[in-house]
Scaffold this motif. Structure first.
Motif, mmCIF file in Angstrom:
data_model
loop_
_atom_site.group_PDB
_atom_site.id
_atom_site.type_symbol
_atom_site.label_atom_id
_atom_site.label_comp_id
_atom_site.label_asym_id
_atom_site.label_seq_id
_atom_site.Cartn_x
_atom_site.Cartn_y
_atom_site.Cartn_z
ATOM 1 N N VAL A 97 -40.515 -71.226 10.812
ATOM 2 C CA VAL A 97 -41.102 -70.879 12.112
ATOM 3 C C VAL A 97 -41.629 -69.444 12.077
ATOM 4 C CG1 VAL A 97 -40.558 -70.496 14.561
ATOM 5 C CG2 VAL A 97 -39.715 -72.542 13.395
ATOM 6 N N LYS A 98 -41.037 -68.612 11.220
ATOM 7 C CA LYS A 98 -41.408 -67.198 11.146
ATOM 8 C C LYS A 98 -42.225 -66.838 9.909
ATOM 9 C CE LYS A 98 -36.986 -66.724 11.719
ATOM 10 N NZ LYS A 98 -35.600 -66.190 11.770
ATOM 11 N N THR A 99 -42.067 -67.617 8.832
ATOM 12 C CA THR A 99 -42.748 -67.246 7.593
ATOM 13 C C THR A 99 -42.798 -68.434 6.650
ATOM 14 O OG1 THR A 99 -42.777 -65.593 5.809
ATOM 15 C CG2 THR A 99 -40.643 -66.480 6.423
ATOM 16 N N LEU A 100 -43.643 -68.352 5.637
ATOM 17 C CA LEU A 100 -43.720 -69.383 4.608
ATOM 18 C C LEU A 100 -42.429 -69.407 3.809
ATOM 19 C CD1 LEU A 100 -45.587 -71.391 2.971
ATOM 20 C CD2 LEU A 100 -46.130 -69.419 1.523
ATOM 21 N N THR A 101 -41.916 -70.618 3.561
ATOM 22 C CA THR A 101 -40.691 -70.738 2.782
ATOM 23 C C THR A 101 -40.720 -72.035 1.994
ATOM 24 O OG1 THR A 101 -38.264 -70.540 2.891
ATOM 25 C CG2 THR A 101 -39.328 -71.918 4.555
ATOM 26 N N ASP A 102 -39.726 -72.236 1.152
ATOM 27 C CA ASP A 102 -39.659 -73.445 0.335
ATOM 28 C C ASP A 102 -38.980 -74.573 1.092
ATOM 29 O OD1 ASP A 102 -40.470 -72.934 -2.668
ATOM 30 O OD2 ASP A 102 -39.460 -71.125 -1.977
ATOM 31 N N ASN A 103 -39.439 -75.788 0.837
ATOM 32 C CA ASN A 103 -38.712 -76.968 1.272
ATOM 33 C C ASN A 103 -37.742 -77.313 0.151
ATOM 34 O OD1 ASN A 103 -37.732 -79.409 2.136
ATOM 35 N ND2 ASN A 103 -39.709 -80.443 2.215
ATOM 36 N N THR A 104 -36.482 -76.971 0.337
ATOM 37 C CA THR A 104 -35.505 -77.164 -0.734
ATOM 38 C C THR A 104 -35.224 -78.634 -0.999
ATOM 39 O OG1 THR A 104 -33.734 -76.881 0.907
ATOM 40 C CG2 THR A 104 -34.385 -74.938 -0.351
ATOM 41 N N ASP A 105 -35.702 -79.531 -0.122
ATOM 42 C CA ASP A 105 -35.530 -80.968 -0.354
ATOM 43 C C ASP A 105 -36.390 -81.468 -1.500
ATOM 44 O OD1 ASP A 105 -33.881 -80.971 1.789
ATOM 45 O OD2 ASP A 105 -35.167 -82.137 3.114
ATOM 46 N N MET A 106 -37.515 -80.811 -1.727
ATOM 47 C CA MET A 106 -38.482 -81.324 -2.681
ATOM 48 C C MET A 106 -39.108 -80.181 -3.462
ATOM 49 S SD MET A 106 -41.721 -83.879 -1.943
ATOM 50 C CE MET A 106 -40.586 -85.073 -1.223
ATOM 51 N N VAL A 118 -43.645 -76.621 0.292
ATOM 52 C CA VAL A 118 -43.351 -75.476 1.146
ATOM 53 C C VAL A 118 -43.332 -75.904 2.609
ATOM 54 C CG1 VAL A 118 -44.240 -73.734 -0.442
ATOM 55 C CG2 VAL A 118 -45.805 -74.848 1.171
ATOM 56 N N LEU A 119 -42.713 -75.070 3.429
ATOM 57 C CA LEU A 119 -42.665 -75.265 4.873
ATOM 58 C C LEU A 119 -43.341 -74.081 5.548
ATOM 59 C CD1 LEU A 119 -38.922 -76.388 5.266
ATOM 60 C CD2 LEU A 119 -40.932 -77.864 5.357
ATOM 61 N N LEU A 120 -44.104 -74.357 6.584
ATOM 62 C CA LEU A 120 -44.751 -73.304 7.357
ATOM 63 C C LEU A 120 -44.811 -73.757 8.809
ATOM 64 C CD1 LEU A 120 -48.574 -73.634 6.619
ATOM 65 C CD2 LEU A 120 -46.905 -74.880 5.292
ATOM 66 N N GLY A 121 -44.316 -72.937 9.707
ATOM 67 C CA GLY A 121 -44.208 -73.356 11.096
ATOM 68 C C GLY A 121 -44.570 -72.270 12.075
ATOM 69 N N ALA A 122 -44.174 -72.481 13.322
ATOM 70 C CA ALA A 122 -44.483 -71.526 14.389
ATOM 71 C C ALA A 122 -43.691 -71.918 15.626
ATOM 72 C CB ALA A 122 -45.983 -71.508 14.691
ATOM 73 N N ASN A 123 -43.837 -71.107 16.661
ATOM 74 C CA ASN A 123 -43.306 -71.414 17.985
ATOM 75 C C ASN A 123 -44.454 -71.315 18.969
ATOM 76 O OD1 ASN A 123 -42.178 -70.291 20.758
ATOM 77 N ND2 ASN A 123 -40.527 -71.469 19.820
ATOM 78 N N THR A 124 -44.498 -72.220 19.942
ATOM 79 C CA THR A 124 -45.645 -72.276 20.846
ATOM 80 C C THR A 124 -45.634 -71.164 21.889
ATOM 81 O OG1 THR A 124 -44.487 -73.837 22.299
ATOM 82 C CG2 THR A 124 -45.862 -74.761 20.546
ATOM 83 N N ALA A 125 -44.580 -70.371 21.944
ATOM 84 C CA ALA A 125 -44.545 -69.222 22.861
ATOM 85 C C ALA A 125 -43.827 -68.071 22.162
ATOM 86 C CB ALA A 125 -43.852 -69.585 24.167
#
Length: 759
Positions: free
Chosen positions: A647-656, A660-667
């Motif tokens: 939600v805050k920064t690019l990171t690894d998806n440790t499942d696979m 990578v995982l990349l997210g955000a928050n709508t507010a």
């Protein structure tokens, strides 16, 4: 008798004039036999005690010991750290107007106020950065973040390992002499232990600083430093240049060179003020606040085409010779999909995370905005329209029942209808007798008069049961497979040629068994894996997330409440380059293929076979299964932590691996102070020694602390969840029709037949 004062003053003035003349001559010619002295070298910077430099108490205790040999941090210990990039407050700044640019071009020095100062500095380098956005993202913001990020990670390493006291000196300047060239280099050491002679080079990314490589190679050769050791600490996975550099260093210095892969993700904050970028991803219209996070930063830097992206990445790398953390080039946005959506709390925004394949060469990164926008638009489309609209239908007999009119004005609807046509193409392509599968298929069909016989068919795509985990108020979308269904059906609209047979009930069932066993699985696998269906898979995953929001909103109104079943999709229209797309145009394309043919196959009966399909895609249902807590913990142990980090920064998806995982928050509020405190590292039971890494490439090991997985929601849902729709296919009518034309000897028999008819 005393001389007059005036005479004494006159002689003094004459002596002064002579002295000045002599001084002028010496200044121009120098004294005989005397050489000009060179300026004394600047004294070496002694550095500062690490604890004093970073404001750490001398009583700071380590949470993990500094390893003696190669080591990597265990996944259970991965965490994050924060820093403020002073230029990030301008990540939404666009180029100046023509009038403003003309005015700034006349200035000979930088203006004192912003944003004029940013624009003026761009104009000084416009030859290198013709587009302001490239200067803003590749140099201005990126350069500004390098130093605070590096210092923040250095502080974290010093603090976590308790490198305090009089022996540990940071930013100490030393000299290395390369005996091969005789050249002496000055080098600042990130951290140095004056007692053990241990050097730490601490990198907040996965690359060495290109400018420092000659200096480090000189250290490896310098006999005056043969009793010292150098440990290279990396916050991110090592890139190819780092692995090569360490290999070169070990060739010279052997085991005096070690690596420490201390994984920690950087969270970049912005000062308050400026002009911020906005994305609107998953953000309800009219909501206060803005969607921001690791995903939005990367998407802002993504360019629309491979060419644009390659040019941007080249400018970015040239502007940052010291190396950069993982960025947009390492994300394959063509694989972007929604992985997680958090609990929607009214007025608080909602967390979400995408996943995508990683490109370790960092040569990808284009198309991010389009793919993320498609997911977001589809999410809102699924909320705004009622589920009975979620179908498409390509049937040559039903030109008036292609899809719902409103659904047909959205990209979600477009993707479904285009996927239906693509499925028809791939279905009869799978029957090609020149392939091994096709050859076996035609041989296995029942025969009439020696010719293979099959009925008209009806095919459609529908969701299989999605595997999800509802936990901590959010939903983790683990798997969203799609299913291809097939059954016999006839159509009124004739295709080209003459049907080869009229199968009886037994022949119809026998042919259907062959189709279900051979063709359907192959095409279903294509639907679930091939790039031509990636948008369909994205749209379906958004359907799963939207259905979860519907369920949560039914329990308590959310920020999405006014959208749900409103029927208003005007905020999420067809977007460029598909803004002029129509369902009618695609139907006409399909009907032409149906009536004129697309493929002709040679079969063992020495005839020509045409295969035509009708069908559709039905998203009315969205069945899902909530996996158990035990299974989720066993298979996705770190996903909750990684999703929150993303939600805050690019990171690894440790499942696979490789994702990578990349997210955000709508507010989101991603602002911070100029000296943020690093995120506290979990305090493990201190063992005094990390597990060494067995090879130079890193691996398991690191600290032994294993935090408990995220606590599940108090009410533990289990087993199969209710379907979101009923079981009959509203408006489905998706399927296949086949016209088989066979005659003796000629591949294009039906074409000759048509020409004969015209004569």
């Amino acid at each position: 008798m005393p001389k007059p004062i005036c005479n004494r003053r006159l002689r003094a003035l004459r002596r002064s004039a002579v002295a000045l003349a002599c001084a002028a001559v010496m200044a121009l010619t120098g004294l005989p036999g005397i050489t000009l002295a060179t300026a004394a070298p600047k004294p070496l910077d002694p550095g500062k005690r690490c604890d004093e430099l970073f404001g750490l108490p001398t009583s700071t205790s380590p949470t993990v010991d500094l390893p003696e040999f190669d080591a990597s941090r265990a996944k259970s210990q991965w965490d994050e750290y924060e820093y403020v990039n002073p230029a990030k407050e301008w990540d939404g700044l666009g180029p100046p107007s023509a009038a403003k640019e003309a005015a700034l071009a006349k200035l000979t020095k930088a203006p004192a106020t912003q944003p004029d100062r940013v624009w003026w500095r761009w104009l000084q380098q416009k030859d290198k950065y013709p587009k302001f956005e490239d200067y803003r993202d590749a140099k201005f913001i990126t350069n500004s973040g390098n130093d605070p990020r590096g210092k923040a990670f250095e502080r974290k390493v010093i603090k976590d390992h308790g490198l305090v006291g009089p022996d540990w000196i940071c930013q100490k300047e030393v000299e290395f002499k390369d005996p091969d060239t005789g050249k002496t280099y000055r080098r600042k050491l990130d951290a140095y232990n004056t007692r053990t002679k241990q050097i730490l080079e601490i990198k907040s990314n996965g690359s060495p600083d290109r400018r420092e490589i000659p200096k480090d190679l000189a250290w490896a050769k310098d006999p005056n430093w043969k009793d010292s050791r150098a440990k290279f600490v990396f916050a991110e996975p090592q890139k190819a240049d780092a692995k090569k550099f360490l290999g070169d260093m070990r060739q010279i210095a052997g085991d005096r060179v070690t690596e420490y892969n201390y994984r920690s993700d950087p969270v970049e904050l912005a000062p308050k003020g400026g002009q911020r970028a906005t994305s609107g991803l998953l953000e309800p219209p009219g909501q206060s606040g803005a969607t921001r996070g690791g995903a939005t930063d990367l998407i802002r830097e993504s360019r629309p085409t491979p060419k644009d992206m390659a040019e941007y990445l080249n400018r970015r790398n040239v502007a940052n010779p010291g190396g950069l953390p993982r960025g947009p080039g390492g994300v394959d946005f063509s694989t972007l999909d929604l992985k997680y959506i958090g609990k929607p709390v009214k007025g608080k925004g909602v967390d979400f995370a995408f996943d995508a394949n990683e490109d370790p060469t960092e040569n990808s990164g284009w198309g991010g905005k389009a793919k993320a926008q498609l997911i977001s638009d589809a999410f809102f489309t699924w909320l705004a329209l009622s589920p009975d609209k979620f179908w498409v239908n390509l049937n040559p007999d039903e030109p008036d029942r292609i899809m719902d009119a409103k659904f047909g004005k959205t990209d979600a609807g477009r993707v479904l209808l285009e996927a239906d046509l693509q499925m028809k193409h791939d279905f009869y392509k799978a029957m090609d007798p020149d392939t091994d599968l096709g050859k076996r298929y035609w041989a296995a069909l029942p025969k009439q008069n020696g010719y293979p016989c099959m009925p008209g068919l009806r095919n459609w795509i529908e969701p299989q049961t999605a595997q999800v985990r509802e936990q901590d108020g959010g939903i983790y979308i683990l798997d969203t497979p799609l299913r291809l269904k097939s059954t016999a059906q006839t159509t009124i609209t004739p295709g080209p040629g003459t049907p080869i047979c009229t199968p009886n009930e037994a022949e119809t069932k026998a042919a259907q068994r062959v189709i279900d066993q051979m063709i359907v699985p192959a095409v279903e696998n294509t639907i679930n894996t091939a790039p031509q269906y990636a948008d369909l898979r994205r749209v379906y995953t958004a359907r799963v997330a939207a259905e979860y929001i519907r369920q949560q909103d039914a329990k308590a109104p959310t920020d999405y409440h006014k959208i749900i079943n409103s029927g208003d999709v005007s905020h999420w229209p067809l977007r460029a380059p598909n803004q002029n797309w129509t369902r009618e145009a695609l139907f006409n394309k399909y009907r032409y293929i149906y009536t004129h043919g697309e493929f002709e196959y040679k079969i063992p009966a020495n005839g020509t076979v045409q295969v035509y399909l009708v069908g559709g895609v039905d998203m009315y249902k969205q069945p899902k299964h909530n996996v158990s807590k035990a299974r989720f913990t066993a298979q996705h142990r770190y996903l909750p932590r990684q999703a929150q980090t993303s939600v805050k920064t690019l990171t690894d998806n440790t499942d696979m691996t490789g994702q990578v995982l990349l997210g955000a928050n709508t507010a989101a509020d991603d602002t911070g102070t100029s000296t943020p405190a690093p995120t506290p590292t979990p305090t493990p039971t201190h063992t005094g020694r990390p597990t060494p890494t067995p090879t130079h490439s890193g691996g398991g090991g690191g600290s032994t602390h294993t935090p408990a997985p995220a606590t599940p929601a108090p009410s533990e849902p289990g087993g199969d969840l209710a379907h979101t729709g009923n079981d009959f296919p509203i408006g489905l009518i998706s399927g296949i029709a086949a016209a088989l034309a066979v005659a003796g000897g000629a591949l294009v028999w039906w074409m000759r037949r048509r020409k004969t008819a015209k004569e």
